[in-house]
Write an enzyme that holds these catalytic residues in place. Structure first.
Site, PDB file in Angstrom:
ATOM      1  N   TYR A 102      13.592  77.466 106.706  1.00 36.21           N
ATOM      2  CA  TYR A 102      14.553  78.535 106.130  1.00 36.21           C
ATOM      3  C   TYR A 102      15.654  79.018 107.107  1.00 36.21           C
ATOM      4  CZ  TYR A 102      16.737  82.636 103.390  1.00 36.21           C
ATOM      5  OH  TYR A 102      17.581  83.394 102.974  1.00 36.21           O
ATOM      6  N   SER A 114      22.181  84.514 105.863  1.00 34.37           N
ATOM      7  CA  SER A 114      21.289  85.739 105.934  1.00 34.37           C
ATOM      8  C   SER A 114      21.148  86.128 107.243  1.00 34.37           C
ATOM      9  CB  SER A 114      19.882  84.830 105.663  1.00 34.37           C
ATOM     10  OG  SER A 114      18.814  85.667 105.910  1.00 34.37           O
TER      11      SER A 114
HETATM   12  N1  NAP Z   1      17.005  88.261  98.761  1.00 36.83           N
HETATM   13  C1  NAP Z   1      16.843  88.522  99.854  1.00 36.83           C
HETATM   14  O1  NAP Z   1      16.214  89.112 100.776  1.00 36.83           O
HETATM   15  C2  NAP Z   1      17.957  87.498 100.819  1.00 36.83           C
HETATM   16  C3  NAP Z   1      18.099  87.823 102.047  1.00 36.83           C
HETATM   17  C4  NAP Z   1      19.012  86.914 102.619  1.00 36.83           C
HETATM   18  C5  NAP Z   1      19.891  85.942 102.221  1.00 36.83           C
HETATM   19  N2  NAP Z   1      19.416  85.851 100.668  1.00 36.83           N
HETATM   20  C6  NAP Z   1      20.237  84.580 100.251  1.00 36.83           C
HETATM   21  O2  NAP Z   1      20.848  85.185  99.037  1.00 36.83           O
HETATM   22  C7  NAP Z   1      21.179  83.927  98.190  1.00 36.83           C
HETATM   23  C8  NAP Z   1      20.531  84.577  96.721  1.00 36.83           C
HETATM   24  O3  NAP Z   1      19.168  84.611  96.729  1.00 36.83           O
HETATM   25  P1  NAP Z   1      18.341  85.789  95.935  1.00 36.83           P
HETATM   26  O4  NAP Z   1      17.658  86.546  96.948  1.00 36.83           O
HETATM   27  O5  NAP Z   1      19.207  86.317  94.715  1.00 36.83           O
HETATM   28  O6  NAP Z   1      17.270  84.684  95.056  1.00 36.83           O
HETATM   29  P2  NAP Z   1      17.164  84.359  93.737  1.00 36.83           P
HETATM   30  O7  NAP Z   1      17.140  85.584  92.801  1.00 36.83           O
HETATM   31  O8  NAP Z   1      15.885  83.653  93.652  1.00 36.83           O
HETATM   32  O9  NAP Z   1      18.356  83.492  93.380  1.00 36.83           O
HETATM   33  C9  NAP Z   1      18.695  82.135  93.825  1.00 36.83           C
HETATM   34  C10 NAP Z   1      19.563  81.608  93.073  1.00 36.83           C
HETATM   35  O10 NAP Z   1      19.661  80.288  93.295  1.00 36.83           O
HETATM   36  C11 NAP Z   1      19.789  79.429  92.362  1.00 36.83           C
HETATM   37  N3  NAP Z   1      19.415  78.110  92.639  1.00 36.83           N
HETATM   38  C12 NAP Z   1      18.376  77.800  93.311  1.00 36.83           C
HETATM   39  N4  NAP Z   1      18.262  76.378  93.556  1.00 36.83           N
HETATM   40  C13 NAP Z   1      19.355  75.989  92.903  1.00 36.83           C
HETATM   41  C14 NAP Z   1      20.005  74.578  92.623  1.00 36.83           C
HETATM   42  N5  NAP Z   1      19.280  73.521  93.395  1.00 36.83           N
HETATM   43  N6  NAP Z   1      21.014  74.627  92.085  1.00 36.83           N
HETATM   44  C15 NAP Z   1      21.788  75.590  91.676  1.00 36.83           C
HETATM   45  N7  NAP Z   1      21.359  76.692  91.781  1.00 36.83           N
HETATM   46  C16 NAP Z   1      20.185  76.836  92.517  1.00 36.83           C
HETATM   47  C17 NAP Z   1      19.042  79.968  91.347  1.00 36.83           C
HETATM   48  O11 NAP Z   1      19.336  79.549  90.103  1.00 36.83           O
HETATM   49  P3  NAP Z   1      18.598  78.581  89.038  1.00 36.83           P
HETATM   50  O12 NAP Z   1      17.197  78.624  89.387  1.00 36.83           O
HETATM   51  O13 NAP Z   1      18.769  78.955  87.639  1.00 36.83           O
HETATM   52  O14 NAP Z   1      19.082  77.142  89.541  1.00 36.83           O
HETATM   53  C18 NAP Z   1      19.157  81.699  91.584  1.00 36.83           C
HETATM   54  O15 NAP Z   1      20.431  81.731  90.743  1.00 36.83           O
HETATM   55  C19 NAP Z   1      20.224  82.779  98.525  1.00 36.83           C
HETATM   56  O16 NAP Z   1      21.073  82.032  99.394  1.00 36.83           O
HETATM   57  C20 NAP Z   1      19.351  83.431  99.685  1.00 36.83           C
HETATM   58  O17 NAP Z   1      18.830  82.648 100.761  1.00 36.83           O
HETATM   59  C21 NAP Z   1      18.513  86.466 100.080  1.00 36.83           C
END
Ligand code: NAP
Length: 256
Positions: free
Chosen positions: A155, A142
């Site tokens: 985080y 991130s």
């Molecule tokens: N959205 C943003 O603005 C943003 C910005 C910077 C970085 N990120 C990073 O991008 C990545 C994806 O996030 P997102 O924004 O797409 O959020 P999201 O839609 O909430 O996706 C998170 C994913 O992680 C999976 N997950 C969570 N806990 C897990 C576990 N214990 N085991 C296996 N899978 C798990 C969830 O699937 P299940 O619940 O089905 O397990 C889901 O598929 C994250 O690492 C986040 O920190 C996001």
């Protein structure tokens, strides 16, 4: 299919958000995608969507906070797909909590998923990729990896740890031909950010983020950071005095 598109990819956290969009984009470009996460119904729906549009996708249910299960997902992916050209370690938990309300169990959970659960799939892929003599290791960290912000200490710390790990991994693996890329998104509209009550400048859709990441991954760069103005801004915070950063951060977090 471009010559640089991986033929076989494992994506963790593929049931929603950025991981889901990456799975669809990579499959559209010709990769056989192994999608992994905890929610089976979402993974099944994703695979149905990809196969209905002519792509190739399979899934494995896994909680990455269990290190044995996270490592086994990588080995099973290689067995099922016949090779493993790319692993995208994307699964992560978000959430902001004021320090006065932090509890040990949820802090441990975030560290287990965002640090250990992010690192283990990449470590487990190294012997496979060394054997193949090629491979791309990709971590979704991130732009929040650089400095802390109010209500996000845990985080921020997990993402700083993950990016530092990726940098060290790259130093070790550079001579082997295995590439390591640190993906650093700004704000992307997903389930994770839907909970945010504060303004999110330059919010991208997950589809746009996936397109940009897949385009840039073709050159296997060290870092993929976006959007550019947010990258500049967060890079500038490295030189910001503490008093200014905490004041701006509190304003962004709604003065909590
Ligand atoms: N959205 C943003 O603005 C943003 C910005 C910077 C970085 N990120 C990073 O991008 C990545 C994806 O996030 P997102 O924004 O797409 O959020 P999201 O839609 O909430 O996706 C998170 C994913 O992680 C999976 N997950 C969570 N806990 C897990 C576990 N214990 N085991 C296996 N899978 C798990 C969830 O699937 P299940 O619940 O089905 O397990 C889901 O598929 C994250 O690492 C986040 O920190 C996001």
């Amino acid at each position: 299919m471009s010559e640089r598109t991986p033929k076989t990819v494992l994506i963790t956290g593929a049931s929603s958000g950025i991981g889901r969009a990456l799975a669809i984009e990579l499959a559209r470009r010709g990769a056989h995608v192994m999608a992994s996460a905890r929610r089976e119904a979402e993974l099944r729906a994703l695979c149905d969507e990809i196969t209905a549009s002519g792509g190739k996708a399979s899934f494995i249910v896994c909680d990455v906070s269990d290190p044995d299960a996270a490592a086994e997902v990588v080995r099973k992916s290689e067995r099922d797909l016949g090779s493993l050209d790319m692993v995208i370690s994307n699964a992560g938990l978000g959430g902001s909590t004021h320090a006065s309300r932090l509890d040990v169990a949820s802090v441990a959970r975030m560290i287990d998923v965002n640090v250990r659960g992010a690192i283990v799939p990449l470590i487990a892929a190294i012997p496979i990729m060394l054997g193949q003599k090629h491979g791309q290791l990709v971590g979704v960290s991130s732009l929040a990896n650089k400095r802390a912000l109010p209500t996000s200490s845990v985080y921020n710390a997990t993402k700083a740890a993950f990016s530092t790990f990726l940098e060290g991994l790259r130093m070790d693996l550079d001579p082997s031909g295995i590439t390591v890329t640190d993906v650093q998104p700004g704000f992307v509209a997903t389930d994770m950010t839907a909970r945010n009550k504060f303004k999110m400048p330059l919010l991208w859709s997950a589809e746009k983020a996936a397109r940009v990441v897949c385009d840039r991954l073709e050159r296997a760069p060290r870092i993929i950071a976006f959007p550019r103005p947010m990258d500049w801004l967060t890079s500038a915070t490295r030189f910001m005095p503490y008093w200014l950063l905490s004041r701006l951060g509190r304003r962004l977090a709604g003065n909590r």
